[in-house]
Write a protein that holds these residues in place. Structure first.
Motif, PDB file in Angstrom:
ATOM      1  N   LEU A  10       0.851  -1.186   0.000  1.00 12.19           N
ATOM      2  CA  LEU A  10       0.000   0.000   0.000  1.00 12.19           C
ATOM      3  C   LEU A  10       0.885   1.233   0.000  1.00 12.19           C
ATOM      4  O   LEU A  10       1.914   1.267   0.668  1.00 12.19           O
ATOM      5  CB  LEU A  10      -0.891   0.002   1.242  1.00 12.19           C
ATOM      6  CG  LEU A  10      -1.844  -1.177   1.364  1.00 12.19           C
ATOM      7  CD1 LEU A  10      -2.522  -1.170   2.723  1.00 12.19           C
ATOM      8  CD2 LEU A  10      -2.874  -1.148   0.264  1.00 12.19           C
ATOM      9  N   ALA A  25      -0.466   4.922   9.089  1.00 15.00           N
ATOM     10  CA  ALA A  25      -0.136   3.491   9.046  1.00 15.00           C
ATOM     11  C   ALA A  25      -0.348   2.848  10.413  1.00 15.00           C
ATOM     12  O   ALA A  25      -0.960   1.774  10.523  1.00 15.00           O
ATOM     13  CB  ALA A  25       1.305   3.304   8.579  1.00 15.00           C
ATOM     14  N   ALA A  28      -4.081   2.602  11.157  1.00 14.80           N
ATOM     15  CA  ALA A  28      -4.705   1.523  10.383  1.00 14.80           C
ATOM     16  C   ALA A  28      -4.387   0.169  11.011  1.00 14.80           C
ATOM     17  O   ALA A  28      -5.268  -0.690  11.146  1.00 14.80           O
ATOM     18  CB  ALA A  28      -4.229   1.569   8.932  1.00 14.80           C
ATOM     19  N   VAL A  65      -0.718  -4.735   5.696  1.00 22.23           N
ATOM     20  CA  VAL A  65      -0.589  -3.314   6.029  1.00 22.23           C
ATOM     21  C   VAL A  65       0.707  -3.076   6.811  1.00 22.23           C
ATOM     22  O   VAL A  65       1.399  -2.080   6.600  1.00 22.23           O
ATOM     23  CB  VAL A  65      -1.825  -2.817   6.821  1.00 22.23           C
ATOM     24  CG1 VAL A  65      -1.622  -1.407   7.339  1.00 22.23           C
ATOM     25  CG2 VAL A  65      -3.073  -2.887   5.947  1.00 22.23           C
ATOM     26  N   SER A  68       3.548  -2.945   4.476  1.00 23.32           N
ATOM     27  CA  SER A  68       3.472  -1.680   3.746  1.00 23.32           C
ATOM     28  C   SER A  68       3.892  -0.501   4.620  1.00 23.32           C
ATOM     29  O   SER A  68       4.515   0.449   4.135  1.00 23.32           O
ATOM     30  CB  SER A  68       2.045  -1.451   3.239  1.00 23.32           C
ATOM     31  OG  SER A  68       1.650  -2.468   2.357  1.00 23.32           O
TER      32      SER A  68
END
Length: 127
Positions: A10, A25, A28, A65, A68
């Motif tokens: 991402l 980040a 999330a 995630v 990423s």
């Protein structure tokens, strides 16, 4: 070449400050992990297969995630921020959904930890 070598990461806009991208980040990660924790608790309480599936999907998403997120901040900063925000989320969820009553000093300590985490993110992104 394996499937993992081609898995896209991402990306957040490069024009955004590093501290913003790192904070997004970490947030999330905490939210996804909180969904997984809620699903696990509900699965244990009610044996709902849908909750087990939701938790499993959330954990796969979490590590995608996480991989990423490492492009925006150091491993230690991302991990610590994720865990701090997750613990805050668990406390809020426990208070709102499960009726747990934390004493005021606990919330004060959490506020101090949040301030320390903010300092860590800001100072690490200025290097």
């Amino acid at each position: 070449m394996s499937a993992m070598d081609t898995l896209p990461v991402l990306r957040l806009p490069a024009s955004w400050p590093l501290v913003v991208n790192a904070t997004l980040a970490m947030t999330a990660l905490a939210l996804i992990d909180l969904v997984a924790a809620y699903a696990a608790k509900e699965w244990v309480a009610h044996r709902a297969p849908a909750m087990a599936g939701l938790g499993a999907c959330a954990m796969v998403l979490l590590f995608w995630v996480y991989a990423s997120a490492l492009q925006y901040a150091e491993l230690a900063v991302v991990t610590l921020g994720w865990i701090v925000l997750l613990q805050l989320g668990v406390m809020v969820l426990d208070t709102l959904k499960y009726g747990v009553d934390y004493p005021a000093r606990t919330w004060i300590i959490v506020g101090g930890i949040m301030a320390a985490q903010g300092y860590l993110v800001i100072t690490s992104s200025s290097r």
